[in-house]
Design a protein around this motif. Structure first.
Motif, PDB file in Angstrom:
ATOM      1  N   ASN A  50      36.223  39.412  43.276  1.00 12.18           N
ATOM      2  CA  ASN A  50      35.549  40.704  43.382  1.00 12.18           C
ATOM      3  C   ASN A  50      36.512  41.870  43.176  1.00 12.18           C
ATOM      4  O   ASN A  50      36.077  42.985  42.901  1.00 12.18           O
ATOM      5  CB  ASN A  50      34.880  40.837  44.752  1.00 12.18           C
ATOM      6  CG  ASN A  50      33.708  39.886  44.915  1.00 12.18           C
ATOM      7  OD1 ASN A  50      32.956  39.652  43.959  1.00 12.18           O
ATOM      8  ND2 ASN A  50      33.557  39.318  46.102  1.00 12.18           N
ATOM      9  N   GLU A  51      37.795  41.598  43.312  1.00 13.28           N
ATOM     10  CA  GLU A  51      38.779  42.681  43.232  1.00 13.28           C
ATOM     11  C   GLU A  51      40.115  42.103  42.784  1.00 13.28           C
ATOM     12  O   GLU A  51      40.457  40.966  43.103  1.00 13.28           O
ATOM     13  CB  GLU A  51      38.920  43.349  44.599  1.00 13.28           C
ATOM     14  CG  GLU A  51      39.819  44.560  44.633  1.00 13.28           C
ATOM     15  CD  GLU A  51      39.823  45.229  46.002  1.00 13.28           C
ATOM     16  OE1 GLU A  51      40.921  45.276  46.620  1.00 13.28           O
ATOM     17  OE2 GLU A  51      38.761  45.678  46.450  1.00 13.28           O
ATOM     18  N   ALA A  52      40.865  42.897  42.037  1.00 12.13           N
ATOM     19  CA  ALA A  52      42.195  42.459  41.584  1.00 12.13           C
ATOM     20  C   ALA A  52      43.138  43.661  41.542  1.00 12.13           C
ATOM     21  O   ALA A  52      42.726  44.783  41.244  1.00 12.13           O
ATOM     22  CB  ALA A  52      42.113  41.815  40.202  1.00 12.13           C
ATOM     23  N   THR A  53      44.393  43.400  41.865  1.00 12.47           N
ATOM     24  CA  THR A  53      45.440  44.415  41.757  1.00 12.47           C
ATOM     25  C   THR A  53      46.326  44.073  40.567  1.00 12.47           C
ATOM     26  O   THR A  53      46.901  42.976  40.508  1.00 12.47           O
ATOM     27  CB  THR A  53      46.295  44.476  43.033  1.00 12.47           C
ATOM     28  OG1 THR A  53      45.454  44.833  44.145  1.00 12.47           O
ATOM     29  CG2 THR A  53      47.397  45.508  42.890  1.00 12.47           C
ATOM     30  N   VAL A  54      46.419  44.999  39.636  1.00 10.76           N
ATOM     31  CA  VAL A  54      47.231  44.795  38.437  1.00 10.76           C
ATOM     32  C   VAL A  54      48.585  45.478  38.646  1.00 10.76           C
ATOM     33  O   VAL A  54      48.638  46.684  38.916  1.00 10.76           O
ATOM     34  CB  VAL A  54      46.544  45.377  37.188  1.00 10.76           C
ATOM     35  CG1 VAL A  54      47.387  45.089  35.941  1.00 10.76           C
ATOM     36  CG2 VAL A  54      45.144  44.810  37.030  1.00 10.76           C
ATOM     37  N   ALA A  55      49.645  44.709  38.562  1.00  9.15           N
ATOM     38  CA  ALA A  55      51.005  45.246  38.700  1.00  9.15           C
ATOM     39  C   ALA A  55      51.624  45.378  37.314  1.00  9.15           C
ATOM     40  O   ALA A  55      51.730  44.396  36.575  1.00  9.15           O
ATOM     41  CB  ALA A  55      51.848  44.337  39.575  1.00  9.15           C
TER      42      ALA A  55
END
Length: 425
Positions: free
Chosen positions: A360-365
């Motif tokens: 449902n959610e992702a953090t892109v670094a």
């Protein structure tokens, strides 16, 4: 009874206003306490010229060295009045001002000192590059042991340039790096008319042979970026090569475009992307704007960004799609006034493709690690300067000098960019 009630209400209203005023004062005081510190301003620029005997050949006759140094000193002095020094073993304050120094290049015998230890020179020059200062150094940048040690072992420079001499340089610049002090190198070439000392300290008379020389600028990164930009914009003769060893904080700010290069029906939500529907066979794309103006020129190139930018996300499949300079964009006719304003404040637009959002959610670094240019490794360095063919246009052991500096600044935690972007379904 009515009058009493009126007085009570009136008194209560006055008390409320007074309390509100006190609260406002406390808030204002608190704002003053938490206000961000003012950006550092440039106070002093210290200009050093190495005056060991090996520098003498640059000063005889009509040489490019005198043209370049005169130009750099004159232009830098208009940015901030210079304090001029000469240095071989210890700094010596020049008796005149910058204008008199420029005039003296033609008439005053300056290069009269003994051979110098470059790491010691950098240590003393670096001490002048404090929180609000910049230090400049003109040098031939030749690594060497003292004369007495060369007499005892003529091969000591070649045998130990990659170890002892390199690590002496590393030690000095590591101390500067830890203080947030960066360095920039301008590389030039000039005719040389005089006695040249090879790595064995043997003397050779040169007449017009091209020899490299270097101008180093050392200071806090934010001051150095601004000073470099101003100075290079004013110079009559641009450096043949430039190398920036930066220690500034990684760029963490970006602008999210909400229509430029957009694919999909996602919407922008406080710098994040919401309502994403990316899945296998149905990718979505988004673009961000970055101001990379303070990065070295090579780090702003599309090739560098493509090769070195890393994109990581545990809950999504994301990759860099395109790199565009702002001036190269052609699809801006339909941008809103708000997006045009955003575009005007950036130098580059990076577009990313999301092939799948698993959760449902992702953090892109997104990171751009610091990598330094390596132009010095072939065309500018030599380990045998005893013949014209071996030294022409090259500096003895320059590769080890630059490697020592590079290792002091380049680490796994030193990034040009360090961004995080949230993706949500």
């Amino acid at each position: 009874m009515t009058i009493r009630l009126f007085r009570a209400v009136y008194g209560l209203l006055v008390l409320t206003l007074l309390l509100a005023g006190c609260g406002g004062s406390r808030e204002k005081k608190e704002e003053k306490k938490t206000a961000a510190p003012a950006a550092a301003s440039l106070k002093e620029v210290h200009f050093f010229m190495e005056t060991s005997a090996s520098m003498g050949g640059y000063l005889r006759g009509g040489t490019e060295f005198k043209d370049v140094v005169s130009d750099v000193v004159t232009k830098a002095n208009t940015i901030k009045p210079l304090k001029v020094w000469t240095i071989t073993e210890k700094p010596q304050a020049y008796t005149g001002d910058a204008r008199q120094f420029v005039e003296g290049l033609a008439t005053t015998p300056l290069a009269t000192g003994k051979s110098s230890k470059l790491h010691t020179i950098f240590e003393q020059v670096g001490q002048k590059a404090g929180t609000s200062n910049i230090a400049m150094l003109v040098t031939d940048a030749i690594l060497s042991f003292p004369d007495n040690e060369i007499k005892a072992n003529p091969e000591i420079n070649r045998e130990n340039a990659s170890s002892v001499l390199k690590n002496q340089i590393y030690d000095q610049f590591s101390k500067l790096s830890q203080k947030g002090v960066g360095a920039t190198v301008y590389a030039f070439t000039s005719q040389y008319n005089g006695t040249y000392y090879d790595y064995r300290n043997a003397k050779q008379k040169l007449s017009g042979e091209p020899r490299p020389f270097y101008i180093w600028l050392i200071g806090k990164q934010e001051l150095l970026n601004d000073f470099n930009q101003k100075l290079q914009g004013m110079l009559s003769v641009q450096p043949a090569k430039v190398l920036n060893f930066g220690t500034g904080t990684a760029l963490t700010d970006y602008e999210l475009f909400f229509s430029l290069n957009k694919k999909g029906k996602w919407r922008a939500e406080r710098g994040s992307l919401a309502d994403m529907r990316a899945r296998s066979g149905n990718p979505e794309e988004f673009a961000i704007g970055l101001d990379l103006g303070n990065l070295p020129a090579y780090a702003q190139s599309e090739d560098y960004l493509r090769k070195n930018l890393t994109v990581n996300a545990k809950e999504a499949a994301v990759k860099l799609a395109t790199v565009q300079r702002k001036d190269d964009l052609s699809n801006t006719a339909k941008l809103s006034e708000r997006e045009e304003k955003i575009l005007n404040g950036v130098t580059h637009v990076l577009t990313f493709r999301v092939d799948n959002l698993y959760g449902n959610e992702a953090t892109v670094a997104i990171k751009l690690p610091v990598r330094f240019d390596n132009w010095y490794e072939k065309d500018w360095t030599t380990l045998d300067d005893r013949t014209a063919a071996g030294r022409r246009g090259k500096t003895f052991a320059l590769q080890y000098l630059m490697s020592g500096v590079k290792e002091a600044y380049q680490s796994s935690t030193n990034d040009f960019l360090n961004l995080t972007i949230k993706l949500k379904k």
